[in-house]
Motif scaffolding. Structure first.
Motif, PDB file in Angstrom:
ATOM      1  N   PRO A  68      47.121 -66.673 -20.340  1.00 53.00           N
ATOM      2  CA  PRO A  68      48.288 -66.510 -19.988  1.00 53.00           C
ATOM      3  C   PRO A  68      48.974 -67.738 -19.310  1.00 53.00           C
ATOM      4  O   PRO A  68      50.061 -67.934 -19.547  1.00 53.00           O
ATOM      5  CB  PRO A  68      48.420 -65.528 -18.997  1.00 53.00           C
ATOM      6  CG  PRO A  68      46.834 -65.458 -18.204  1.00 53.00           C
ATOM      7  CD  PRO A  68      46.213 -65.907 -19.597  1.00 53.00           C
ATOM      8  N   GLU A  69      48.226 -68.734 -18.975  1.00 51.97           N
ATOM      9  CA  GLU A  69      48.689 -69.907 -18.465  1.00 51.97           C
ATOM     10  C   GLU A  69      48.369 -71.011 -19.070  1.00 51.97           C
ATOM     11  O   GLU A  69      48.970 -72.284 -18.911  1.00 51.97           O
ATOM     12  CB  GLU A  69      48.200 -70.050 -16.929  1.00 51.97           C
ATOM     13  CG  GLU A  69      48.861 -69.043 -16.245  1.00 51.97           C
ATOM     14  CD  GLU A  69      50.316 -68.958 -15.911  1.00 51.97           C
ATOM     15  OE1 GLU A  69      51.026 -70.103 -16.126  1.00 51.97           O
ATOM     16  OE2 GLU A  69      50.936 -68.043 -15.677  1.00 51.97           O
ATOM     17  N   ALA A  70      47.211 -71.252 -19.931  1.00 50.43           N
ATOM     18  CA  ALA A  70      46.735 -72.437 -20.547  1.00 50.43           C
ATOM     19  C   ALA A  70      46.229 -72.084 -21.934  1.00 50.43           C
ATOM     20  O   ALA A  70      45.651 -70.831 -22.212  1.00 50.43           O
ATOM     21  CB  ALA A  70      45.775 -73.163 -19.846  1.00 50.43           C
ATOM     22  N   ILE A  71      46.322 -73.262 -22.882  1.00 53.22           N
ATOM     23  CA  ILE A  71      45.405 -72.981 -24.198  1.00 53.22           C
ATOM     24  C   ILE A  71      44.641 -74.237 -24.365  1.00 53.22           C
ATOM     25  O   ILE A  71      44.932 -75.423 -24.028  1.00 53.22           O
ATOM     26  CB  ILE A  71      46.555 -73.130 -25.392  1.00 53.22           C
ATOM     27  CG1 ILE A  71      47.590 -71.806 -25.129  1.00 53.22           C
ATOM     28  CG2 ILE A  71      46.005 -72.988 -26.697  1.00 53.22           C
ATOM     29  CD1 ILE A  71      49.109 -72.200 -25.832  1.00 53.22           C
ATOM     30  N   ASN A  72      43.435 -73.973 -24.800  1.00 57.14           N
ATOM     31  CA  ASN A  72      42.662 -75.036 -25.235  1.00 57.14           C
ATOM     32  C   ASN A  72      42.240 -75.285 -26.696  1.00 57.14           C
ATOM     33  O   ASN A  72      42.057 -74.207 -27.403  1.00 57.14           O
ATOM     34  CB  ASN A  72      41.180 -74.725 -24.469  1.00 57.14           C
ATOM     35  CG  ASN A  72      41.178 -74.890 -22.797  1.00 57.14           C
ATOM     36  OD1 ASN A  72      40.272 -74.250 -22.440  1.00 57.14           O
ATOM     37  ND2 ASN A  72      42.360 -75.261 -22.382  1.00 57.14           N
ATOM     38  N   HIS A  73      42.394 -76.354 -27.288  1.00 58.34           N
ATOM     39  CA  HIS A  73      42.186 -76.557 -28.722  1.00 58.34           C
ATOM     40  C   HIS A  73      40.893 -77.369 -29.006  1.00 58.34           C
ATOM     41  O   HIS A  73      40.780 -78.346 -28.411  1.00 58.34           O
ATOM     42  CB  HIS A  73      43.621 -77.481 -29.178  1.00 58.34           C
ATOM     43  CG  HIS A  73      44.653 -76.541 -29.132  1.00 58.34           C
ATOM     44  ND1 HIS A  73      45.675 -76.983 -28.223  1.00 58.34           N
ATOM     45  CD2 HIS A  73      45.267 -75.439 -29.617  1.00 58.34           C
ATOM     46  CE1 HIS A  73      46.760 -76.130 -28.233  1.00 58.34           C
ATOM     47  NE2 HIS A  73      46.524 -75.352 -29.251  1.00 58.34           N
ATOM     48  N   GLY A 105      38.238 -73.815 -20.423  1.00 64.31           N
ATOM     49  CA  GLY A 105      38.054 -73.917 -19.074  1.00 64.31           C
ATOM     50  C   GLY A 105      38.808 -72.685 -18.514  1.00 64.31           C
ATOM     51  O   GLY A 105      39.207 -71.608 -19.203  1.00 64.31           O
ATOM     52  N   ARG A 106      39.656 -72.747 -17.253  1.00 64.42           N
ATOM     53  CA  ARG A 106      40.406 -71.953 -16.711  1.00 64.42           C
ATOM     54  C   ARG A 106      41.696 -71.739 -17.468  1.00 64.42           C
ATOM     55  O   ARG A 106      42.526 -72.567 -17.753  1.00 64.42           O
ATOM     56  CB  ARG A 106      40.728 -71.947 -15.381  1.00 64.42           C
ATOM     57  CG  ARG A 106      39.768 -71.853 -14.569  1.00 64.42           C
ATOM     58  CD  ARG A 106      40.005 -71.672 -12.909  1.00 64.42           C
ATOM     59  NE  ARG A 106      40.936 -70.549 -12.833  1.00 64.42           N
ATOM     60  CZ  ARG A 106      41.677 -70.435 -11.708  1.00 64.42           C
ATOM     61  NH1 ARG A 106      41.519 -71.368 -10.734  1.00 64.42           N
ATOM     62  NH2 ARG A 106      42.423 -69.384 -11.553  1.00 64.42           N
ATOM     63  N   LEU A 107      42.092 -70.214 -18.192  1.00 64.35           N
ATOM     64  CA  LEU A 107      43.181 -69.997 -19.071  1.00 64.35           C
ATOM     65  C   LEU A 107      44.095 -69.299 -18.117  1.00 64.35           C
ATOM     66  O   LEU A 107      45.231 -69.060 -18.733  1.00 64.35           O
ATOM     67  CB  LEU A 107      42.702 -69.309 -20.145  1.00 64.35           C
ATOM     68  CG  LEU A 107      41.743 -69.987 -20.981  1.00 64.35           C
ATOM     69  CD1 LEU A 107      41.246 -69.006 -22.150  1.00 64.35           C
ATOM     70  CD2 LEU A 107      42.306 -71.307 -21.463  1.00 64.35           C
ATOM     71  N   ASP A 108      43.740 -68.931 -16.858  1.00 64.12           N
ATOM     72  CA  ASP A 108      44.569 -68.182 -16.093  1.00 64.12           C
ATOM     73  C   ASP A 108      45.479 -68.920 -14.996  1.00 64.12           C
ATOM     74  O   ASP A 108      45.982 -68.231 -14.039  1.00 64.12           O
ATOM     75  CB  ASP A 108      43.825 -67.021 -15.510  1.00 64.12           C
ATOM     76  CG  ASP A 108      42.871 -67.509 -14.703  1.00 64.12           C
ATOM     77  OD1 ASP A 108      42.409 -68.765 -14.631  1.00 64.12           O
ATOM     78  OD2 ASP A 108      42.148 -66.474 -14.099  1.00 64.12           O
ATOM     79  N   ALA A 109      45.230 -70.195 -15.252  1.00 66.47           N
ATOM     80  CA  ALA A 109      46.184 -70.763 -14.322  1.00 66.47           C
ATOM     81  C   ALA A 109      46.769 -72.331 -14.832  1.00 66.47           C
ATOM     82  O   ALA A 109      46.070 -72.860 -15.960  1.00 66.47           O
ATOM     83  CB  ALA A 109      45.354 -71.466 -12.979  1.00 66.47           C
ATOM     84  N   PRO A 110      48.096 -72.475 -14.385  1.00 64.75           N
ATOM     85  CA  PRO A 110      48.550 -73.877 -15.055  1.00 64.75           C
ATOM     86  C   PRO A 110      47.780 -75.149 -14.586  1.00 64.75           C
ATOM     87  O   PRO A 110      47.255 -74.879 -13.318  1.00 64.75           O
ATOM     88  CB  PRO A 110      50.180 -73.815 -14.505  1.00 64.75           C
ATOM     89  CG  PRO A 110      50.142 -72.983 -13.248  1.00 64.75           C
ATOM     90  CD  PRO A 110      48.740 -71.911 -13.674  1.00 64.75           C
ATOM     91  N   HIS A 111      47.668 -76.061 -15.438  1.00 60.07           N
ATOM     92  CA  HIS A 111      47.201 -77.272 -14.898  1.00 60.07           C
ATOM     93  C   HIS A 111      48.044 -78.566 -14.997  1.00 60.07           C
ATOM     94  O   HIS A 111      48.445 -79.044 -15.538  1.00 60.07           O
ATOM     95  CB  HIS A 111      46.089 -77.855 -15.942  1.00 60.07           C
ATOM     96  CG  HIS A 111      45.023 -76.546 -16.161  1.00 60.07           C
ATOM     97  ND1 HIS A 111      43.741 -76.314 -15.131  1.00 60.07           N
ATOM     98  CD2 HIS A 111      44.936 -75.326 -16.686  1.00 60.07           C
ATOM     99  CE1 HIS A 111      43.317 -75.200 -15.512  1.00 60.07           C
ATOM    100  NE2 HIS A 111      43.759 -74.645 -16.558  1.00 60.07           N
TER     101      HIS A 111
END
Length: 173
Positions: A135-140, A167-173
């Motif tokens: 919901p907050e991040a995408i890793n490619h 990594g954490r996908l549920d928090a913005p970075h």
């Protein structure tokens, strides 16, 4: 003493079989150690994802915003691993559709609860994409290499793709 015990316990055929079995076990123990020496791990401090890559790859400097890394070898293999904030609330389906536009032909795809993989052809190259989306991040993870070197690169692609962890996908970075 031990040799005498083994000689009495087993026939020569069984001793040869045991010797072969012990040799294979020793090789099985050595191969992962050699494999580990050939790869190193990159973990991103901002997004928290990690991936293993061959030690001989050259790494471009990490961008000032710390969102990932680009790596390559001298024979045409390139790898980009990165993270972005999911500011437009992409779904797996919308991100998968967006990524698929880079391919001339998709030859493989798979999807899980928070990830997908696309693989296929772009011109004379093979493209491979693995994406984790939250919901907050995408890793490619993006890989590109000459199709003419597929046999050489496929084992490395398998190792890289299996090592990629979000990594954490549920928090913005």
């Amino acid at each position: 003493m031990f040799k005498l015990f083994i000689d009495r316990l087993f026939t020569s055929e069984k001793r040869n079989t045991l010797a072969l079995l012990f040799s294979l076990c020793a090789i099985c123990l050595i191969v992962p150690i050699a494999d580990a020496k050939e790869f190193q791990q990159y973990c991103n401090g901002r997004y928290g994802f990690c991936v293993a890559y061959p030690r001989h790859f050259e790494a471009d400097p990490e961008p000032a915003n710390g969102d990932g890394r680009q790596l390559h070898d001298a024979k045409g293999f390139s790898m980009v691993v990165s993270g972005i904030n999911n500011v437009i609330n992409d779904s797996l389906e919308s991100e998968m559709q967006s990524q698929s536009k880079d391919f001339d032909q998709i030859t493989y795809q798979a999807k899980g609860a928070d990830w997908f993989v696309l693989s296929g052809i772009k011109g004379t190259d093979i493209l491979y994409r693995k994406v984790y989306l939250g919901p907050e991040a995408i890793n490619h993870l993006w890989l590109r290499y000459p199709a003419s070197q597929k046999k050489e690169y496929n084992p490395m692609v398998t190792k890289i793709s299996r090592s990629f962890r979000s990594g954490r996908l549920d928090a913005p970075h």
